[in-house]
Structure formats: structure tokens, C-alpha cells
Design an enzyme around this catalytic site. Structure first.
Site, PDB file in Angstrom:
ATOM      1  N   LYS A   1       0.786  -1.199  -0.103  1.00  0.00           N
ATOM      2  CA  LYS A   1       0.117  -0.020   0.022  1.00  0.00           C
ATOM      3  C   LYS A   1       0.871   1.208  -0.027  1.00  0.00           C
ATOM      4  CE  LYS A   1      -1.978   2.773   2.925  1.00  0.00           C
ATOM      5  NZ  LYS A   1      -1.740   4.189   1.991  1.00  0.00           N
TER       6      LYS A   1
ATOM      7  N   GLY B   1       7.018   4.794   8.084  1.00  0.00           N
ATOM      8  CA  GLY B   1       6.466   5.928   8.317  1.00  0.00           C
ATOM      9  C   GLY B   1       6.524   6.662   9.493  1.00  0.00           C
ATOM     10  N   SER B   2       5.656   7.310   9.955  1.00  0.00           N
ATOM     11  CA  SER B   2       5.724   7.980  11.196  1.00  0.00           C
ATOM     12  C   SER B   2       5.876   7.043  12.554  1.00  0.00           C
ATOM     13  CB  SER B   2       4.803   9.011  11.367  1.00  0.00           C
ATOM     14  OG  SER B   2       3.403   8.333  11.530  1.00  0.00           O
ATOM     15  N   THR B   3       6.275   7.472  13.496  1.00  0.00           N
ATOM     16  CA  THR B   3       6.438   6.815  14.811  1.00  0.00           C
ATOM     17  C   THR B   3       5.024   6.537  15.219  1.00  0.00           C
ATOM     18  OG1 THR B   3       8.369   7.522  15.454  1.00  0.00           O
ATOM     19  CG2 THR B   3       7.130   6.796  17.325  1.00  0.00           C
ATOM     20  N   ALA B   4       4.073   7.491  15.126  1.00  0.00           N
ATOM     21  CA  ALA B   4       2.477   7.258  15.665  1.00  0.00           C
ATOM     22  C   ALA B   4       1.965   6.047  14.961  1.00  0.00           C
ATOM     23  CB  ALA B   4       2.010   8.857  15.690  1.00  0.00           C
TER      24      ALA B   4
ATOM     25  N   GLY C   1       3.532   3.818  12.989  1.00  0.00           N
ATOM     26  CA  GLY C   1       4.272   2.509  13.452  1.00  0.00           C
ATOM     27  C   GLY C   1       3.940   1.838  14.543  1.00  0.00           C
TER      28      GLY C   1
ATOM     29  N   GLU D   1      10.444   0.976  10.357  1.00  0.00           N
ATOM     30  CA  GLU D   1      11.319   2.051  10.112  1.00  0.00           C
ATOM     31  C   GLU D   1      10.470   3.420  10.220  1.00  0.00           C
ATOM     32  OE1 GLU D   1      14.358   1.490   9.428  1.00  0.00           O
ATOM     33  OE2 GLU D   1      14.109  -0.500   9.068  1.00  0.00           O
TER      34      GLU D   1
ATOM     35  N   GLU E   1      10.267  15.911  15.097  1.00  0.00           N
ATOM     36  CA  GLU E   1      10.750  15.728  13.773  1.00  0.00           C
ATOM     37  C   GLU E   1       9.744  16.622  12.830  1.00  0.00           C
ATOM     38  OE1 GLU E   1       9.353  11.937  11.650  1.00  0.00           O
ATOM     39  OE2 GLU E   1      11.371  11.864  10.730  1.00  0.00           O
TER      40      GLU E   1
HETATM   41  P1  NAD Z   1       2.583   8.320   7.845  1.00  0.00           P
HETATM   42  O1  NAD Z   1       3.160   7.250   9.015  1.00  0.00           O
HETATM   43  O2  NAD Z   1       1.441   9.382   8.052  1.00  0.00           O
HETATM   44  O3  NAD Z   1       2.293   7.415   6.802  1.00  0.00           O
HETATM   45  C1  NAD Z   1       2.935   6.221   6.272  1.00  0.00           C
HETATM   46  C2  NAD Z   1       2.169   5.258   5.592  1.00  0.00           C
HETATM   47  O4  NAD Z   1       1.458   4.526   6.471  1.00  0.00           O
HETATM   48  C3  NAD Z   1       1.213   5.954   4.577  1.00  0.00           C
HETATM   49  O5  NAD Z   1       1.062   4.941   3.523  1.00  0.00           O
HETATM   50  C4  NAD Z   1       0.018   5.714   5.331  1.00  0.00           C
HETATM   51  O6  NAD Z   1      -1.326   6.004   4.330  1.00  0.00           O
HETATM   52  C5  NAD Z   1      -0.148   4.683   5.968  1.00  0.00           C
HETATM   53  N1  NAD Z   1      -0.988   4.726   7.198  1.00  0.00           N
HETATM   54  C6  NAD Z   1      -1.429   5.878   7.909  1.00  0.00           C
HETATM   55  N2  NAD Z   1      -2.453   5.686   9.014  1.00  0.00           N
HETATM   56  C7  NAD Z   1      -2.359   4.120   8.973  1.00  0.00           C
HETATM   57  C8  NAD Z   1      -3.078   3.417   9.862  1.00  0.00           C
HETATM   58  N3  NAD Z   1      -3.936   3.846  10.662  1.00  0.00           N
HETATM   59  N4  NAD Z   1      -2.886   2.024   9.592  1.00  0.00           N
HETATM   60  C9  NAD Z   1      -1.922   1.646   8.561  1.00  0.00           C
HETATM   61  N5  NAD Z   1      -1.279   2.279   7.604  1.00  0.00           N
HETATM   62  C10 NAD Z   1      -1.454   3.858   7.858  1.00  0.00           C
HETATM   63  O7  NAD Z   1       4.052   8.758   7.357  1.00  0.00           O
HETATM   64  P2  NAD Z   1       4.393   9.719   6.129  1.00  0.00           P
HETATM   65  O8  NAD Z   1       3.876  11.199   6.466  1.00  0.00           O
HETATM   66  O9  NAD Z   1       3.794   9.195   4.979  1.00  0.00           O
HETATM   67  O10 NAD Z   1       5.891   9.857   6.048  1.00  0.00           O
HETATM   68  C11 NAD Z   1       6.763  10.449   6.815  1.00  0.00           C
HETATM   69  C12 NAD Z   1       7.227   9.606   8.063  1.00  0.00           C
HETATM   70  O11 NAD Z   1       7.908   8.629   7.441  1.00  0.00           O
HETATM   71  C13 NAD Z   1       8.216  10.482   8.838  1.00  0.00           C
HETATM   72  O12 NAD Z   1       8.106  10.307  10.377  1.00  0.00           O
HETATM   73  C14 NAD Z   1       9.557   9.964   8.308  1.00  0.00           C
HETATM   74  O13 NAD Z   1      10.612  10.051   9.481  1.00  0.00           O
HETATM   75  C15 NAD Z   1       9.198   8.302   8.227  1.00  0.00           C
HETATM   76  N6  NAD Z   1      10.153   7.752   7.482  1.00  0.00           N
HETATM   77  C16 NAD Z   1      11.067   6.813   8.001  1.00  0.00           C
HETATM   78  C17 NAD Z   1      12.003   6.321   7.272  1.00  0.00           C
HETATM   79  C18 NAD Z   1      12.900   5.180   7.731  1.00  0.00           C
HETATM   80  O14 NAD Z   1      13.606   4.570   7.056  1.00  0.00           O
HETATM   81  N7  NAD Z   1      13.012   5.135   8.925  1.00  0.00           N
HETATM   82  C19 NAD Z   1      12.065   6.473   5.801  1.00  0.00           C
HETATM   83  C20 NAD Z   1      11.245   7.461   5.048  1.00  0.00           C
HETATM   84  C21 NAD Z   1      10.296   7.879   5.915  1.00  0.00           C
END
Ligand code: NAD
Length: 500
Positions: A198, A251-254, A256, A273, A404
Site C-alpha cells: 500500500k 512512516g511516522s512513529t505514531a 508505526g 522504520e 521531527e
Molecule cells: P505516515 O506514518 O503518516 O504514513 C506512512 C504510511 O502509513 C502511508 O502509506 C499511510 O497511508 C499509512 N498509514 C497511515 N495511517 C495508517 C493506519 N492507521 N494504518 C495503516 N497504515 C496507515 O508517514 P508519512 O507522513 O507518509 O511519512 C513521513 C514519516 O515517515 C516520517 O516520520 C519519516 O521519518 C518516516 N520515514 C522513515 C523512514 C525510515 O527508514 N526510518 C524512511 C522514510 C520516512
């Protein structure tokens, strides 16, 4: 006029968008969400809608997981000789390279990223990464063990095997949509798993194109499924699906944490990650110009929308002014514009919502008394452009230091004593990356082990290699992408004990 209002230069690369609507790919077939709903994909440089992707929900996810499960159970993929899986992944990497123009144009259209970055990172490094992981298909191995089993009679043979975990649910963000999708897909496929990916709702186009290229490469239908949609609907359904045996999330810690809880509920494996607030520590023996160049790249590359961005800079007081002046010069000299313009050095943020978030961080730093050294303002009336921004004299309590930003905002502070610098570097809930700038090997060897981060660079920042594991400690996540650790993360270790 074409339906996307794209210039001919952009369209040349983005032929994929000859239809405005681009469907999910499930079981090798492209189609809309069952609900018939669509989500817009917006070019952040112009704020124009360039395409639509399915607004999928639990029903679409269920179809995709069933398709991946069928492909897994039928052995069309895991039953292939590893060398044949390797060959098909090589073919995919060649197709990615052959479609470099198209994929990088799609990437710039949907995310605003510079063409050069899209080509170098998402396409070229992405294709190389697929080749790196393809090689692991033939190198996954168990161990035979000498054993001390005290049961007399038979001779005992004991060994371990690595087997694919099953259906993988992969969820990726919008900053490197193709590259990070490949970080999940390539090791999962090398290990013999099947995948439901996704992508972010903001940037689904390259992942969809990739699914078509995988089919063209000869990877069987159902092995790679791509389902687009919002996190709260499609994402939530994917992480809750009991058929998914491993969740690989960036994605984000929240979010995650939500993914981790859902994984535990089904006892699925998981790799997270997550976010970062990575420090760079500059010792008094560092080369100030090298530091300024390296940190400018570390924080302004892709507008700072990089999980490992060097967002906190701690500089020995003897170099503080010099480093700040050089950094300000670089920031103020950056050419800001469209990612399609070859002269551009700094593009827009990827979405309007993210733009508003970054501007809010800048306002908070100003209000909390940080010294603005460069940038700090919006650029142009339209588009999500913000200046490369540097705040000096920041303190540990400021939001711009603690949280962040995921944007081009650098927080700088001086230090006198290296112990204070190490403490400040580690004074964060995150632990993704850090860098140390010094000419002294002895400083490097002493300080590297004390920095709480999954990756530490010395005299560099944001340098990745396919073979070097990437991942965080503390609130930055668990598990590793890249390297051998990543592919092994898509396997289960089975122990075999045989009476002979
Ligand atoms: P996000 O957590 O908002 O979204 C990431 C993904 O999760 C998206 O595809 C989103 O649709 C999905 N998502 C959102 N809510 C969900 C839920 N309840 N259940 C399942 N999936 C859900 O993050 P973002 O704004 O897309 O990306 C930015 C974040 O990603 C930053 O915190 C960044 O540090 C992190 N990031 C980490 C790495 C790493 O390797 N550690 C790499 C790139 C980005």
C-alpha cells in the site's frame, strides 16, 4: 489540451498517465476500487491534480491478500529455483532502468522531487537494490549443527532452514515512494514471499507502474499486488488482516505503533522504520567547509523530507560562527523551483498539508526565541515552496529541536565540552541516525559507540548502501531494511531434528 494539464516534456516521461485514472493491481489485473471511489494525486509544484488512484478499503485489501495467498500457496513463486527468482528480479531491475525517464517523471509529478534525485535514488539506486537483493535468493541458508541429544539409539541430525514467512503487507510513505517500496518488495520476493503493497495516498503512481513492470518481467500474477488508498481505511485493513504474516512499515512513529500493535494481535512479524531527529556532532578538529557542505546536503536534500536528515547540528564553539556563516551562504544561494527544471536545487514540499506543518514549526521556532540565520519564509504564492531554513542558538526544550519536522529546517547549537555534545545528541526519543565530524580517528572510535542510533556516519551524512542495514533504535523503530538483515527478516527459521 491533455487531461492532466501537463507540459509535453512532463508527458513524455509520464506516458503511463494516458488515462487519468490508474487502477490497483491485484492478481495481475488492473482495476478500480470495489467502491468505485478515487483519490486525487496532486503535483505540489503547481497544486494541480495530475491523476487519480483508487480509494480502496477493506474489501479491496481482502481481495489482494487472497490473491497473494493463492500465489504463495500455489508455489508459483516460492517453488521456483532460487536462481530463477534471482533471474526474474534481475529482469525487473533492467525494466526499472529502461523506464527511468517515465518513472522519474512520475516521481517528480507526484512528489515535486528534483528529477536528478528521482533518477539517482528512486530509479538507479532502486534498480541496483533489486539486483543486490536478487543475489540473496540463492544465498539464504540454514545451518547444520553438531548436537548433544542424550537420547540413545538413533543418530541425530539437526539443522535449520530459512523459509519465506508468507504474505507480506508493506506500507510506505511519500518521500521516496519507489525506492522505499523496493526496499520492501525486493527482499520479500527474494525470500520467496508474496506481497501486498500500500503506497502513500499522496504518491501512488510509481508503485502502480512498478506492479506492471513486475508482470512484464515475468513475475507471476498475484506475487506483487499494489492497493492504493488512505491509511485509515486501506492501511488499517491491511495491518489487521490475519492472512498477512509479516508487516513491513516505513512512516511516522505514531502510525508505526499502531502497526506494531496490529501485528502482535495476529502474531505477524513486523519491521518498523520510523521517524528521526538525527544529530550531527562537529568536533573542534573538523573541517568547517566540509561540515557546511555535508550538513547542507544532510538537511536540504529533498527539502529535508528524509528520515535520517541531519536536523540537529551541535558545533564546537570554536567553529560555530564559521560553520553557521557557510551554511547560511549555501542555504541562501539555493535555486528554488520546479523539480522538472534542471537548474533547480531545491523543490517544493510534497503536499499542502505537510507544507502547513513545516511552516508551523518555523513559526514555533521564531516564537520560542531561536535566532533565524537563513530562510524562514514561504516562496511563491502558489505551490508548496518554503525556503531552506536555519535556526541558531536553539535550546533543548524548543519544538524544533525535540520534534521531527521532516522538512528543510536546521536547528543549530554550540557546545564547549564533548560530553555535553554527546548527551545533547542522545537527548531525543528517536535513534535513527547520527553523524560525527572530526579528523581524529581516536575521537571517531571513542564517540561512535556512544551515539544512540541505528546508523552513524563519520564525516558524512545520509549515505546509504544496499548492503548496510538501515533502521532505528528507541522510538525510531525495530528491525532493519537493507542488507542481509532485511532479507532474513522475510524468513522464518525452522529447526529440524531427525532420528536416523
Ligand atoms: P505516515 O506514518 O503518516 O504514513 C506512512 C504510511 O502509513 C502511508 O502509506 C499511510 O497511508 C499509512 N498509514 C497511515 N495511517 C495508517 C493506519 N492507521 N494504518 C495503516 N497504515 C496507515 O508517514 P508519512 O507522513 O507518509 O511519512 C513521513 C514519516 O515517515 C516520517 O516520520 C519519516 O521519518 C518516516 N520515514 C522513515 C523512514 C525510515 O527508514 N526510518 C524512511 C522514510 C520516512
Amino acid at each position: 489540451m491533455n487531461p492532466f494539464d501537463l507540459s509535453s516534456q512532463q508527458l513524455q516521461g509520464a506516458k503511463f498517465l494516458s488515462e487519468r485514472r490508474v487502477g490497483n493491481v491485484i492478481g495481475g489485473v488492473s482495476g478500480p476500487a470495489l467502491s468505485g471511489r478515487w483519490l486525487p494525486v496532486t503535483d505540489p509544484a503547481t497544486e494541480m491534480v495530475v491523476a487519480e488512484a483508487p480509494d480502496s478499503d477493506a474489501a479491496d485489501i481482502a481481495r489482494a491478500v487472497a490473491s497473494a495467498q493463492r500465489a504463495f500457496d500455489s508455489h508459483v513463486w516460492r517453488g521456483l529455483r532460487p536462481a530463477d527468482r534471482e533471474k526474474l528480479l534481475f529482469r525487473l531491475s533492467e525494466l526499472i532502468e529502461r523506464h527511468a525517464d517515465e518513472l522519474s517523471a512520475l516521481e517528480t509529478l507526484q512528489s515535486g522531487k528534483l528529477q536528478g534525485i528521482a533518477r539517482a535514488i528512486d530509479v538507479q539506486a532502486g534498480a541496483e537494490f533489486v539486483r543486490y537483493m536478487a543475489g540473496w535468493a540463492t544465498k539464504l541458508e540454514g545451518q547444520t549443527l553438531d548436537n548433544s541429544i542424550p537420547i540413545p539409539g538413533p543418530q541425530w541430525v539437526t539443522y535449520t532452514r530459512r523459509e519465506p514467512v508468507g504474505v507480506v503487507g508493506a506500507i510506505v510513505p511519500w518521500n521516496f515512494p519507489l525506492a522505499i517500496a523496493l526496499w520492501k518488495i525486493a527482499p520479500a520476493l527474494a525470500a520467496g514471499c508474496t506481497v501486498v503493497l500500500k503506497p502513500s495516498e499522496d504518491t501512488p503512481l510509481t508503485a502502480l507502474r512498478l506492479a506492471h513492470l513486475a508482470l512484464e518481467a515475468g513475475i507471476p500474477e498475484g506475487v506483487l499486488n499494489v492497493v492504493c488508498g488512505r491509511g485509515a481505511t486501506a492501511g488499517a485493513a491491511l495491518i489487521a488482516h490475519p492472512g498477512v504474516r509479516k508487516l513491513s512499515f516505513t512512516g511516522s512513529t505514531a502510525v508505526g505503533k499502531v502497526v506494531g500493535h496490529a501485528a502482535v494481535e495476529n502474531m505477524a512479524r513486523f519491521t518498523l522504520e520510523l521517524g528521526g531527529k538525527s544529530p550531527a556532532v562537529v568536533m573542534e578538529d573538523a573541517d568547517p567547509s566540509q561540515v557546511a557542505q555535508g550538513i547542507a546536503t544532510g538537511i536540504f536534500f529533498h527539502q529535508g523530507q528524509v528520515c535520517t536528515a541531519s536536523s540537529r547540528l551541535l558545533v564546537h564553539r570554536s567553529l560555530y560562527r564559521r560553520v553557521l556563516d557557510e551554511l547560511a551562504g549555501i542555504a541562501q544561494g539555493m535555486r528554488i523551483g520546479s523539480g522538472f527544471d534542471a537548474a533547480t536545487q531545491f523543490g517544493p514540499l510534497t503536499s499542502k498539508a505537510h507544507f502547513a506543518r513545516v511552516m508551523d514549526f518555523i513559526a514555533s521556532a521564531k516564537a520560542e526565541g531561536a535566532t533565524l540565520v537563513a530562510g524562514g519564509e514561504r516562496v511563491h504564492d502558489a505551490g508548496c515552496f518554503v525556503q531552506p531554513t536555519i535556526f541558531a542558538d536553539t535550546t533543548a526544550q524548543m519544538r524544533v529541536v525535540r520534534e521531527e519536522v521532516f522538512g528543510p529546517v536546521l536547528a543549530v547549537a554550540p557546545f564547549d565540552d564533548v560530553e555535553d555534545a554527546i548527551a545533547a545528541a542522545n537527548d531525543t526519543p528517536y535513534g535513527l541516525a547520527a553523524s560525527l565530524w572530526t579528523q581524529s580517528l581516536s575521537h571517531a572510535h571513542r564517540i561512535v559507540p556512544r551515539l544512540q542510533a541505528g546508523v552513524v556516519w563519520v564525516n558524512a551524512h545520509n549515505v546509504l548502501d544496499a548492503g548496510l542495514p538501515l533502521g532505528g533504535i528507541k522510538q525510531s523503530g525495530t528491525g532493519r531494511d537493507l542488507g542481509r538483515a532485511a532479507v532474513e527478516g522475510f524468513t522464518e527459521l525452522k529447526s529440524v531434528c531427525m532420528a536416523v
